[in-house]
Design a protein around this motif. Structure first.
Motif, PDB file in Angstrom:
ATOM      1  N   ILE A  15       0.850  -1.191   0.000  1.00 36.93           N
ATOM      2  CA  ILE A  15       0.000   0.000   0.000  1.00 36.93           C
ATOM      3  C   ILE A  15       0.884   1.238   0.000  1.00 36.93           C
ATOM      4  O   ILE A  15       1.746   1.405   0.861  1.00 36.93           O
ATOM      5  CB  ILE A  15      -0.938   0.060   1.221  1.00 36.93           C
ATOM      6  CG1 ILE A  15      -1.841  -1.176   1.287  1.00 36.93           C
ATOM      7  CG2 ILE A  15      -1.799   1.323   1.168  1.00 36.93           C
ATOM      8  CD1 ILE A  15      -2.821  -1.137   2.447  1.00 36.93           C
ATOM      9  N   ILE A  16       0.625   2.126  -0.946  1.00 37.67           N
ATOM     10  CA  ILE A  16       1.313   3.414  -1.041  1.00 37.67           C
ATOM     11  C   ILE A  16       0.360   4.504  -0.597  1.00 37.67           C
ATOM     12  O   ILE A  16      -0.767   4.594  -1.093  1.00 37.67           O
ATOM     13  CB  ILE A  16       1.765   3.678  -2.489  1.00 37.67           C
ATOM     14  CG1 ILE A  16       2.736   2.596  -2.962  1.00 37.67           C
ATOM     15  CG2 ILE A  16       2.395   5.063  -2.621  1.00 37.67           C
ATOM     16  CD1 ILE A  16       2.832   2.490  -4.465  1.00 37.67           C
ATOM     17  N   GLY A  17       0.791   5.330   0.329  1.00 39.27           N
ATOM     18  CA  GLY A  17       0.008   6.495   0.718  1.00 39.27           C
ATOM     19  C   GLY A  17       0.433   7.672  -0.145  1.00 39.27           C
ATOM     20  O   GLY A  17       1.573   8.122  -0.062  1.00 39.27           O
ATOM     21  N   ALA A  18      -0.473   8.159  -0.993  1.00 40.58           N
ATOM     22  CA  ALA A  18      -0.208   9.338  -1.817  1.00 40.58           C
ATOM     23  C   ALA A  18      -0.862  10.521  -1.122  1.00 40.58           C
ATOM     24  O   ALA A  18      -2.041  10.805  -1.318  1.00 40.58           O
ATOM     25  CB  ALA A  18      -0.759   9.144  -3.222  1.00 40.58           C
ATOM     26  N   CYS A  19      -0.084  11.181  -0.276  1.00 40.11           N
ATOM     27  CA  CYS A  19      -0.612  12.238   0.591  1.00 40.11           C
ATOM     28  C   CYS A  19      -0.794  13.520  -0.225  1.00 40.11           C
ATOM     29  O   CYS A  19       0.175  14.192  -0.555  1.00 40.11           O
ATOM     30  CB  CYS A  19       0.317  12.461   1.774  1.00 40.11           C
ATOM     31  SG  CYS A  19      -0.309  13.675   2.953  1.00 40.11           S
ATOM     32  N   SER A  20      -2.026  13.856  -0.504  1.00 36.51           N
ATOM     33  CA  SER A  20      -2.359  14.932  -1.435  1.00 36.51           C
ATOM     34  C   SER A  20      -2.468  16.311  -0.786  1.00 36.51           C
ATOM     35  O   SER A  20      -2.963  17.245  -1.408  1.00 36.51           O
ATOM     36  CB  SER A  20      -3.679  14.587  -2.131  1.00 36.51           C
ATOM     37  OG  SER A  20      -4.678  14.238  -1.170  1.00 36.51           O
ATOM     38  N   GLY A  21      -2.000  16.441   0.461  1.00 40.00           N
ATOM     39  CA  GLY A  21      -2.059  17.732   1.143  1.00 40.00           C
ATOM     40  C   GLY A  21      -1.949  17.561   2.648  1.00 40.00           C
ATOM     41  O   GLY A  21      -1.057  16.862   3.141  1.00 40.00           O
ATOM     42  N   HIS A  22      -2.872  18.187   3.391  1.00 45.26           N
ATOM     43  CA  HIS A  22      -2.855  18.094   4.846  1.00 45.26           C
ATOM     44  C   HIS A  22      -3.161  16.660   5.305  1.00 45.26           C
ATOM     45  O   HIS A  22      -3.994  15.973   4.717  1.00 45.26           O
ATOM     46  CB  HIS A  22      -3.910  19.024   5.450  1.00 45.26           C
ATOM     47  CG  HIS A  22      -3.737  20.475   5.099  1.00 45.26           C
ATOM     48  ND1 HIS A  22      -2.649  21.210   5.522  1.00 45.26           N
ATOM     49  CD2 HIS A  22      -4.505  21.312   4.368  1.00 45.26           C
ATOM     50  CE1 HIS A  22      -2.768  22.457   5.076  1.00 45.26           C
ATOM     51  NE2 HIS A  22      -3.880  22.540   4.364  1.00 45.26           N
TER      52      HIS A  22
END
Length: 232
Positions: free
Chosen positions: A94-101
């Motif tokens: 699983i990759i977390g693609a953190c798109s901001g806050h």
């Protein structure tokens, strides 16, 4: 999947995106959607990219649900802890693609996946529970201890320090930061790399490497549930 959680499968990579209002709040309904999406990813044997909306990954639990009453708040916390436990032991990458806050439970999700990509910009990441008057639950403390850099564990959990994306890499909330317009490209690149892994070896090694942590997390979830009055 639902209006709150979408699922897109392409070339063996499943992109799961949360979309719930300005804060991308995590409610019981959102967690139901996320668990259904993970069920589907397991069936599809897909590498997962977990992301949010432009500008916000998630600012944490749905406050409207938390404010309904102590029982509802406690139940949401238990659901959230069980979800992050599932992420930690998920049989596929699983990759977390953190798109901001990424604040509070949003940050705990980042602490529970295999690789985390953030984006450049004026974004805040961290655990603000103590700052808003919440005593950190046992599961949260151990999730943070498991993944944060030792020098930042106390600063994050006890002092509620909030980081910018670059600081979040140093602390352990993120593994790397890219330009905003490169997030999808980098997440896809990494997902395709993960596809080359032997998934049986990945699954078995992950569970073996985390065996003590997962057992501790199970005990903490039960301890929190007992403390919050959910066990009878």
């Amino acid at each position: 999947m639902t209006e709150l959680v979408s699922y897109d499968l392409k070339d063996g990579v499943a992109t799961i995106a949360i979309s719930n209002g300005k804060a991308n709040a995590l409610s019981q309904e959102v967690f139901e959607g996320l668990n259904a999406a993970l069920d589907r990813a397991e069936q599809d044997k897909a590498v997962v990219i977990l992301t949010g909306q432009p500008g916000v990954f998630s600012a944490g639990y749905d406050l409207k649900e938390m404010q309904k009453g102590p029982k509802e708040a406690a139940a949401l916390v238990k659901t959230g802890s069980s979800f992050t436990r599932r992420l930690a032991a998920f049989p596929l990458p699983i990759i977390g693609a953190c798109s901001g806050h990424a604040i509070a439970k949003g940050a705990f999700i980042l602490l529970s996946v295999d690789h985390r990509i953030g984006i450049e910009g004026p974004f805040k990441l961290g655990l603000n529970e103590v700052a808003i008057g919440m005593t950190m639950h046992h599961a949260g403390i151990e999730i943070a201890r498991h993944r944060l850099a030792p020098a930042h564990f106390y600063r994050s959990v006890v002092n509620a320090e909030i980081y910018n994306p670059e600081g979040a890499v140093e602390a352990g909330f993120l593994d790397e930061v890219v330009a905003q317009d490169k997030l999808v490209e980098r997440a896809t690149e990494l997902a395709l790399h993960f596809k080359s892994l032997n998934m049986r070896a990945h699954r078995e090694t992950k569970v073996k490497a985390k065996a003590d942590y997962l057992a501790l997390l199970d005990r903490c979830i039960e301890q929190d549930a007992e403390h919050l009055g959910l066990n009878g």
